[in-house]
Design a protein around this motif. Structure first.
Motif, PDB file in Angstrom:
ATOM      1  N   LEU A  91      16.296   3.064   1.755  1.00 34.45           N
ATOM      2  CA  LEU A  91      17.067   4.246   2.123  1.00 34.45           C
ATOM      3  C   LEU A  91      18.423   4.268   1.435  1.00 34.45           C
ATOM      4  N   SER A  92      18.959   5.462   1.312  1.00 37.95           N
ATOM      5  CA  SER A  92      20.352   5.631   0.896  1.00 37.95           C
ATOM      6  C   SER A  92      20.944   6.769   1.710  1.00 37.95           C
ATOM      7  N   ARG A  93      22.220   6.684   1.939  1.00 37.08           N
ATOM      8  CA  ARG A  93      22.884   7.711   2.759  1.00 37.08           C
ATOM      9  C   ARG A  93      22.829   9.062   2.051  1.00 37.08           C
ATOM     10  N   PRO A  94      22.394  10.118   2.746  1.00 30.37           N
ATOM     11  CA  PRO A  94      22.297  11.442   2.104  1.00 30.37           C
ATOM     12  C   PRO A  94      23.662  11.946   1.635  1.00 30.37           C
ATOM     13  N   THR A  95      23.637  12.603   0.494  1.00 30.09           N
ATOM     14  CA  THR A  95      24.841  13.253  -0.041  1.00 30.09           C
ATOM     15  C   THR A  95      24.441  14.636  -0.548  1.00 30.09           C
ATOM     16  N   GLU A  96      25.405  15.379  -1.052  1.00 32.66           N
ATOM     17  CA  GLU A  96      25.093  16.699  -1.596  1.00 32.66           C
ATOM     18  C   GLU A  96      24.140  16.599  -2.775  1.00 32.66           C
ATOM     19  N   THR A  97      24.268  15.544  -3.563  1.00 27.79           N
ATOM     20  CA  THR A  97      23.409  15.377  -4.740  1.00 27.79           C
ATOM     21  C   THR A  97      22.161  14.560  -4.446  1.00 27.79           C
ATOM     22  N   SER A  98      22.150  13.854  -3.293  1.00 31.40           N
ATOM     23  CA  SER A  98      20.997  13.023  -2.920  1.00 31.40           C
ATOM     24  C   SER A  98      20.647  13.305  -1.459  1.00 31.40           C
ATOM     25  N   PRO A  99      19.898  14.366  -1.217  1.00 26.25           N
ATOM     26  CA  PRO A  99      19.606  14.774   0.164  1.00 26.25           C
ATOM     27  C   PRO A  99      18.657  13.814   0.865  1.00 26.25           C
ATOM     28  N   ILE A 100      18.433  14.068   2.146  1.00 31.20           N
ATOM     29  CA  ILE A 100      17.544  13.246   2.963  1.00 31.20           C
ATOM     30  C   ILE A 100      16.137  13.232   2.361  1.00 31.20           C
ATOM     31  N   ASP A 101      15.478  12.073   2.416  1.00 28.23           N
ATOM     32  CA  ASP A 101      14.120  11.934   1.911  1.00 28.23           C
ATOM     33  C   ASP A 101      13.200  12.923   2.638  1.00 28.23           C
ATOM     34  N   GLU A 102      12.342  13.617   1.877  1.00 28.30           N
ATOM     35  CA  GLU A 102      11.494  14.654   2.459  1.00 28.30           C
ATOM     36  C   GLU A 102      10.514  14.109   3.494  1.00 28.30           C
ATOM     37  N   ARG A 103      10.030  12.865   3.293  1.00 32.95           N
ATOM     38  CA  ARG A 103       9.106  12.289   4.274  1.00 32.95           C
ATOM     39  C   ARG A 103       9.814  12.036   5.596  1.00 32.95           C
ATOM     40  N   ALA A 125      19.445  10.988  15.254  1.00 28.93           N
ATOM     41  CA  ALA A 125      18.577  10.365  14.245  1.00 28.93           C
ATOM     42  C   ALA A 125      19.472   9.530  13.344  1.00 28.93           C
ATOM     43  N   TRP A 126      19.362   8.223  13.472  1.00 23.90           N
ATOM     44  CA  TRP A 126      20.215   7.298  12.731  1.00 23.90           C
ATOM     45  C   TRP A 126      19.388   6.503  11.735  1.00 23.90           C
ATOM     46  N   SER A 127      20.034   6.032  10.688  1.00 21.12           N
ATOM     47  CA  SER A 127      19.352   5.238   9.671  1.00 21.12           C
ATOM     48  C   SER A 127      20.218   4.061   9.245  1.00 21.12           C
ATOM     49  N   ALA A 128      19.552   3.021   8.772  1.00 17.55           N
ATOM     50  CA  ALA A 128      20.227   1.850   8.197  1.00 17.55           C
ATOM     51  C   ALA A 128      19.214   1.121   7.337  1.00 17.55           C
ATOM     52  N   GLN A 129      19.693   0.400   6.344  1.00 16.26           N
ATOM     53  CA  GLN A 129      18.785  -0.334   5.471  1.00 16.26           C
ATOM     54  C   GLN A 129      18.207  -1.558   6.170  1.00 16.26           C
ATOM     55  N   SER A 130      18.937  -2.121   7.095  1.00 15.05           N
ATOM     56  CA  SER A 130      18.453  -3.262   7.878  1.00 15.05           C
ATOM     57  C   SER A 130      19.328  -3.372   9.117  1.00 15.05           C
ATOM     58  N   ILE A 131      18.883  -4.186  10.069  1.00 15.89           N
ATOM     59  CA  ILE A 131      19.705  -4.406  11.263  1.00 15.89           C
ATOM     60  C   ILE A 131      20.305  -5.794  11.153  1.00 15.89           C
ATOM     61  N   THR A 132      21.375  -5.862  10.412  1.00 16.62           N
ATOM     62  CA  THR A 132      22.138  -7.096  10.223  1.00 16.62           C
ATOM     63  C   THR A 132      23.623  -6.774  10.266  1.00 16.62           C
ATOM     64  N   THR A 133      24.410  -7.788  10.478  1.00 11.82           N
ATOM     65  CA  THR A 133      25.859  -7.618  10.646  1.00 11.82           C
ATOM     66  C   THR A 133      26.488  -6.932   9.443  1.00 11.82           C
ATOM     67  N   ASN A 134      27.323  -5.935   9.734  1.00  6.98           N
ATOM     68  CA  ASN A 134      28.117  -5.202   8.746  1.00  6.98           C
ATOM     69  C   ASN A 134      27.324  -4.260   7.842  1.00  6.98           C
ATOM     70  N   VAL A 135      26.023  -4.139   8.067  1.00  8.18           N
ATOM     71  CA  VAL A 135      25.251  -3.159   7.303  1.00  8.18           C
ATOM     72  C   VAL A 135      25.649  -1.752   7.754  1.00  8.18           C
ATOM     73  N   GLN A 136      25.725  -0.840   6.806  1.00 12.31           N
ATOM     74  CA  GLN A 136      26.132   0.527   7.140  1.00 12.31           C
ATOM     75  C   GLN A 136      24.997   1.290   7.823  1.00 12.31           C
ATOM     76  N   TRP A 137      25.354   2.051   8.845  1.00  8.70           N
ATOM     77  CA  TRP A 137      24.443   3.003   9.460  1.00  8.70           C
ATOM     78  C   TRP A 137      25.019   4.390   9.243  1.00  8.70           C
TER      79      TRP A 137
END
Length: 360
Positions: A91-103, A125-137
């Motif tokens: 995953l990557s955080r959505p931006t104007e140039t990189s919107p939310i994944d269609e799936r 609806a929240w997202s994160a690349q993993s559930i570990t300390t200091n990872v961005q959500w």
């Protein structure tokens, strides 16, 4: 479950997911069903937690089924809401140039539509690349809202569940190891079963002869409770003792009393014994132990482990009635408290037999 939580900080609730599931999910979609406490702002209780494969995976639950599973977690519409948490390292955080994944968007749309059709809400609806300390959500519905996760191991939910004996595993594979057959141990127990069964038959014949039809069940329960009381740590009872327990559980009256044990002071030791027996017994005796293991896990709110144990029971005996019933309860997200009726039945049966099983 239900387990009271505060939803004031999204990062805290996301960090609590491993404790709620019993393992740290990867590439997963987690749905958390909450019932809000109308008397205290920001407070809610977790009614159910459901995990399926990430929508970025090819082999995943269809969108419509995910929505229906969320609905089943809501017992009635009033004050219920669903939180969706997607954990995926791609995953990557959505931006104007990189919107939310269609799936992912498709899942959210299906969830929202299914829930709204029943008067329910997809709260977050929240997202994160993993559930570990200091990872961005980040918030998929409002990507400008984001933060960093605290240490999952020190979450308040993890601390509460650890105090109740709940262990957090690194991944789901560690949970499946709890029910995997130990071939060497199974072979030793299998060799001891015929003699244990013959001894049990002789005891049953004696009790029938003296006109005490409950005598065999009472003796079997005394013996089984003794084994449970001494089941602890890494120690595995001798194969003959495990064989005797397996034979005792063939008596449905003995098995039913074990549901009462799950609500008493010997619950943790009993669950440990059922785990050992699930790995040690041949089919179909393995199904009885796995079902009891599932029941104990379900009763204390560990639905993931309960589901794994139910699968083990049904692989051992596809016709096992209680395993099927537990499987239905899990798939319908029935609250663990509903199992208390079986506990009471087991306790009452033990009282009638005059056997102390450590339950009030």
């Amino acid at each position: 479950m239900p387990l009271s939580v505060s939803i004031g900080k999204p990062g805290d609730l996301i960090a609590a997911v491993p404790a709620l599931l019993g393992f740290t999910p990867t590439r997963s979609l987690v749905l958390i069903v909450l019932k809000y406490d109308t008397s205290c702002a920001g407070a809610a209780s977790v009614q159910a937690i459901l995990r399926t494969a990430s929508p970025l995976e090819q082999t995943r639950m269809p969108d419509s089924e995910i929505g229906q599973a969320a609905i089943r977690g809501c017992l009635h519409a009033e004050d219920f809401a669903v939180l969706a948490v997607l954990i995926d390292d791609r995953l990557s955080r959505p931006t104007e140039t990189s919107p939310i994944d269609e799936r992912w968007r498709s899942i959210l749309d299906a969830l929202r539509q299914n829930l709204e059709s029943k008067g329910l809400a997809l709260a977050e609806a929240w997202s994160a690349q993993s559930i570990t300390t200091n990872v961005q959500w980040w918030d998929e519905l409002a990507p400008e809202q984001s933060g960093h996760l605290p240490d999952p191991a020190t979450s308040l939910v993890a601390a509460e569940l650890a105090g109740n004996g709940r262990q957090i595993h690194h991944n789901r594979a560690e949970l499946t190891e709890l029910v995997e057959v130990d071939v060497a141990l199974r072979d030793r127990v299998t060799a001891a079963l015929p003699e244990a069964a013959a001894d049990a038959h002789r005891r049953l014949a004696r009790t029938v002869l003296i006109g005490d039809p409950d005598g065999y069940t009472r003796q079997a329960l005394w013996q089984l409770i003794h084994v449970i009381k001494h089941a602890c740590g890494l120690e595995v009872p001798e194969p003959r003792a495990l064989a005797e327990v397996a034979v005792a559980l063939r008596d449905t009256a003995v098995r039913d009393v074990m549901f009462g044990v799950a609500a008493g002071e010997h619950a943790a030791r009993a669950e440990h014994l059922w785990s050992i027996l699930t790995r040690a017994l041949p089919d179909p005796d393995r199904a009885e132990a796995a079902t009891l293991f599932a029941f104990n896990a379900y009763l204390r709110g560990d639905g993931v482990l309960a589901g794994i144990a139910v699968d083990a029971a049904l692989s051992s005996d596809p016709e096992h009635r209680m395993a099927h019933l537990l499987g239905i309860a899990l798939s319908s997200v029935m609250p663990p408290q509903r199992l208390q009726r079986l506990c009471r039945t087991g306790i009452e049966a033990a009282v009638e037999l005059r056997v102390d099983i450590g339950a009030a």
